[in-house]
Motif scaffolding. Structure first.
Motif, mmCIF file in Angstrom:
data_model
loop_
_atom_site.group_PDB
_atom_site.id
_atom_site.type_symbol
_atom_site.label_atom_id
_atom_site.label_comp_id
_atom_site.label_asym_id
_atom_site.label_seq_id
_atom_site.Cartn_x
_atom_site.Cartn_y
_atom_site.Cartn_z
ATOM 1 N N GLN A 1 0.824 -1.207 0.000
ATOM 2 C CA GLN A 1 0.000 0.000 0.000
ATOM 3 C C GLN A 1 0.859 1.259 0.000
ATOM 4 O O GLN A 1 0.557 2.234 -0.707
ATOM 5 N N PHE A 2 1.960 1.255 0.766
ATOM 6 C CA PHE A 2 2.836 2.414 0.813
ATOM 7 C C PHE A 2 3.467 2.681 -0.555
ATOM 8 O O PHE A 2 3.521 3.832 -1.024
ATOM 9 N N ILE A 3 3.950 1.623 -1.218
ATOM 10 C CA ILE A 3 4.590 1.789 -2.530
ATOM 11 C C ILE A 3 3.578 2.281 -3.555
ATOM 12 O O ILE A 3 3.861 3.197 -4.357
ATOM 13 N N LEU A 4 2.385 1.712 -3.554
ATOM 14 C CA LEU A 4 1.375 2.100 -4.534
ATOM 15 C C LEU A 4 0.907 3.539 -4.326
ATOM 16 O O LEU A 4 0.637 4.264 -5.305
ATOM 17 N N GLU A 5 0.822 3.975 -3.091
ATOM 18 C CA GLU A 5 0.313 5.315 -2.816
ATOM 19 C C GLU A 5 1.380 6.394 -2.942
ATOM 20 O O GLU A 5 1.087 7.515 -3.374
ATOM 21 N N ASN A 6 2.634 6.085 -2.574
ATOM 22 C CA ASN A 6 3.657 7.127 -2.468
ATOM 23 C C ASN A 6 4.743 7.070 -3.543
ATOM 24 O O ASN A 6 5.495 8.039 -3.691
ATOM 25 N N ILE A 7 4.867 5.952 -4.257
ATOM 26 C CA ILE A 7 5.949 5.829 -5.243
ATOM 27 C C ILE A 7 5.406 5.719 -6.666
ATOM 28 O O ILE A 7 5.771 6.507 -7.542
ATOM 29 N N THR A 8 4.544 4.757 -6.899
ATOM 30 C CA THR A 8 4.055 4.537 -8.269
ATOM 31 C C THR A 8 2.764 5.287 -8.555
ATOM 32 O O THR A 8 2.414 5.494 -9.725
ATOM 33 N N GLY A 9 2.032 5.674 -7.497
ATOM 34 C CA GLY A 9 0.755 6.366 -7.707
ATOM 35 C C GLY A 9 -0.340 5.449 -8.191
ATOM 36 O O GLY A 9 -1.365 5.905 -8.708
ATOM 37 N N GLY A 10 -0.136 4.179 -8.069
ATOM 38 C CA GLY A 10 -1.118 3.197 -8.514
ATOM 39 C C GLY A 10 -0.421 2.000 -9.127
ATOM 40 O O GLY A 10 0.792 2.029 -9.390
#
Length: 634
Positions: free
Chosen positions: A146-155
């Protein structure tokens, strides 16, 4: 002329590796005993297969009867392991399948097997790293993803073959494993041993908890085999893949102490302990939790969540991470040794054969392919490649089993043999590979020793493969009693039976070995059958992907490997030496000719020519040799 060129080409790609007189010599450090080798094998088998696969199969495929599936898979794996044990005792060299096939079948098939092993360990390591990261993600209630999707890739990424998000934790764990593997064999072995002991402790802990909290009613509600016999057999194939990796033991041929004895023992111990562990864990899991309530994402820790025992849940979760970690390290340990073996023979870039003077490990291969593994792990979605890996592994097992048959009927002993041990007194070593005397009436089966059994083994393998394809894909036609398919099945069975009989009619090489596969050729033939039946169940897309990988490998071989092969260079050097010796002798010999023409007897069929002192050859032959000598002098 064209035939001669084709014949030379075939000889090039089919040349076999000749072993040095002192086969036990090697550039790697011999420091591993049987216990450490056993832990290495257990590390490859008691990882993601145990902690991830068991829950999925129990819930969705076989139910509690997954226990039987693991037993069937272990039984099938044993046949392949027997062949690896004999080769491991015979040929204590790094490279496993690659080197076994090189000394038996030939260079191009050996390169193909080595190329497949690179794929197996490379993509397998990346998949294990993603499994490790996924397990950690599960234990943190998916906070990492969840952290990677929300803060790095944006989805999530929506690109074919790529993962939903970059898995940085998978890359990090690959780099850590690579560092420890590169630092030395003994250090790696100590880590394998320590982590495997902890992993076994977790398995014992889970089994004890299963005995305490297990309920036999969980096997009665819904039934022990809710998906029937077909479910048991459907689960047996992925269970077989859980055992994949025991061949990592044989990649350490140059690092094992007394490999002729320690390698077969380690294989036997590792397979036995792994089989017991899989049965115990799957039984405990399905006794603690009804199969329909199992959480496949993290089945073993979730079992204690089901019992409301959070302390046990975290103990099992940490144990799962340890098990998957040691599996990753063993795969990354085996990968550079396969590459090192191929590079040492000139089939891959020579830089990969460099040994670091301090660590005594193939450092360049370890670092280069460690980085490549990390790249695969961070960006690729490897879930779809599980079957892709399986096809190459099953093919390797089949080729090694066939190689045992071929080697057992060759007249010359290859590799390590037992010294100071008498051969079977009832068999003359000159008869090895020949038709047995009691079958002398079948003279049409007589040929160069070992040649007929080799061709019969090839025909047997092709027949078994076609039989498995027909059985798996033609079940409907068989049940409908279609005449053509029944005739085909009977014909294939007859061909397999006839091939086995032809092989058995020849005399085996009875040279004493530290370990031999029993009941040759029947046990290796069973191994080939089990492997081919699993291969026949793979999808057509998997075969296409494998064909692409093989094509890429053959491109590398024909553009680089065939021209830099050290075995080929050695043969060319020997041929050049023989040619130079012949050229040096020929001009001197020409001066020794004396013509002795017998003109008084016109009816004599062949005028004689005296060569040197008393040697006699025909006039035409002498004339030809004189002409060649004059041309050479000119």
């Amino acid at each position: 002329m064209a035939y001669d060129g084709f014949h030379r080409f075939v000889n090039k790609i089919s040349r076999v590796k000749r072993l040095d007189a002192n086969i036990s010599d090697g550039r790697l450090h011999r420091c591993l005993n049987a216990i450490e080798l056993s832990f290495l094998g257990l590390g490859t088998m008691l990882g993601s297969g145990l902690y991830v696969l068991t829950g999925v199969l129990a819930k969705e495929v076989a139910g509690p009867a997954v226990i039987i599936s693991y037993l069937i898979a272990g039984f099938c794996s044993m046949f392949a392991a027997l062949s690896y044990a004999e080769f491991g005792a015979r040929v204590p060299k790094a490279g496993s399948t690659y080197v076994f096939v090189y000394v038996t079948v030939g260079e191009i098939v050996a390169f193909l097997m080595g190329w497949e092993m690179i794929l197996e360990y490379l993509v397998g390591s990346a998949a294990i790293a993603r499994s490790w990261s996924g397990y950690l993600n599960t234990l943190t209630n998916y906070r990492i993803s969840q952290f990677i999707l929300e803060n790095i890739t944006g989805g999530p990424w929506d690109v074919p073959f790529l993962a939903a998000y970059p898995d940085f934790f998978a890359f990090i764990v690959v780099m850590i494993a690579m560092t420890f593997v590169a630092m030395g064999t003994k250090l790696s072995a100590n880590i394998f041993s320590a982590f495997t002991v902890l992993n076994l402790c977790i398995i014992v802990f889970f089994t004890i908890m299963g005995c305490i909290y297990g309920d036999l009613d969980n096997w009665r509600v819904g039934g022990f085999a809710p998906y029937g016999f077909s479910g048991i057999m459907a689960a047996a194939a992925p269970c077989f893949y859980a055992y994949v990796g025991f061949d990592a033991i044989t990649t350490t041929g140059e690092e094992a102490k007394n490999p002729a004895k320690t390698v077969p023992r380690a294989l036997g111990v590792a397979l036995t302990v792994a089989s017991i562990s899989y049965v115990a864990m799957s039984a405990s899991l399905t006794l603690i939790v009804p199969f329909y309530d199992i959480n496949p994402a993290g089945a073993l820790p979730a079992a204690f969540e089901y019992l409301n025992l959070p302390w046990a849940e975290y103990i099992t979760g940490v144990g799962a991470l340890l098990g998957i970690t040691v599996e990753l390290m063993t795969f990354m340990f085996a990968l550079p040794r396969c590459i090192y073996a191929m590079a040492s023979d000139g089939l891959l870039c020579a830089a990969f054969a460099r040994i670091h003077p301090w660590s005594k490990t193939p450092l360049v291969a370890t670092v280069a392919f460690g980085l490549l593994t990390g790249i695969f792990a961070i960006i690729f979605d490897l879930a779809a490649l599980v079957q892709f890996l399986a096809i190459g592994t099953l093919l390797s097992y089949s080729v090694v089993s066939l190689s045992v048959i071929i080697l057992r009927y060759r007249p010359a002993a290859i590799g390590n043999t037992l010294e100071n041990t008498d051969h079977d007194s009832s068999t003359d070593p000159q008869d090895y590979g020949k038709l047995k005397k009691r079958y002398a009436r079948f003279a049409f089966l007589s040929s160069e020793p070992g040649k007929v059994p080799a061709y019969a083994a090839l025909i047997m393998a092709i027949s078994i493969f076609v039989f498995c394809i027909v059985i798996v894909n033609g079940t409907t036609f068989i049940l409908e009693l279609r005449a053509w398919v029944l005739v085909l099945v009977v014909l294939l069975v007859v061909m397999v039976t006839a091939s086995l009989l032809v092989i058995s009619m020849h005399q085996q090489n009875c040279t004493p070995l530290n370990f031999k596969v029993p009941c040759v050729p029947f046990v290796p033939a069973l191994s080939v059958f089990f492997n081919f039946i699993l291969m026949a169940n793979l999808s057509g897309v998997t075969w296409i992907r494998f064909g692409i990988w093989v094509t890429l490998g053959m491109t590398v071989y024909f553009t680089y490997g065939m021209h830099h092969s050290k075995e080929g260079l050695r043969q060319s050097s020997e041929d050049e030496v023989e040619l130079n010796e012949t050229d040096a002798i020929l001009p001197e010999s020409a001066q020794a000719f004396e013509l002795n023409l017998e003109d008084n007897d016109p009816t004599q069929q062949s005028n004689k020519l005296k060569y040197g002192s008393d040697d006699v050859v025909s006039k035409d032959t002498a004339k030809g040799e004189l002409d060649q000598a004059n041309s050479a002098n000119n």
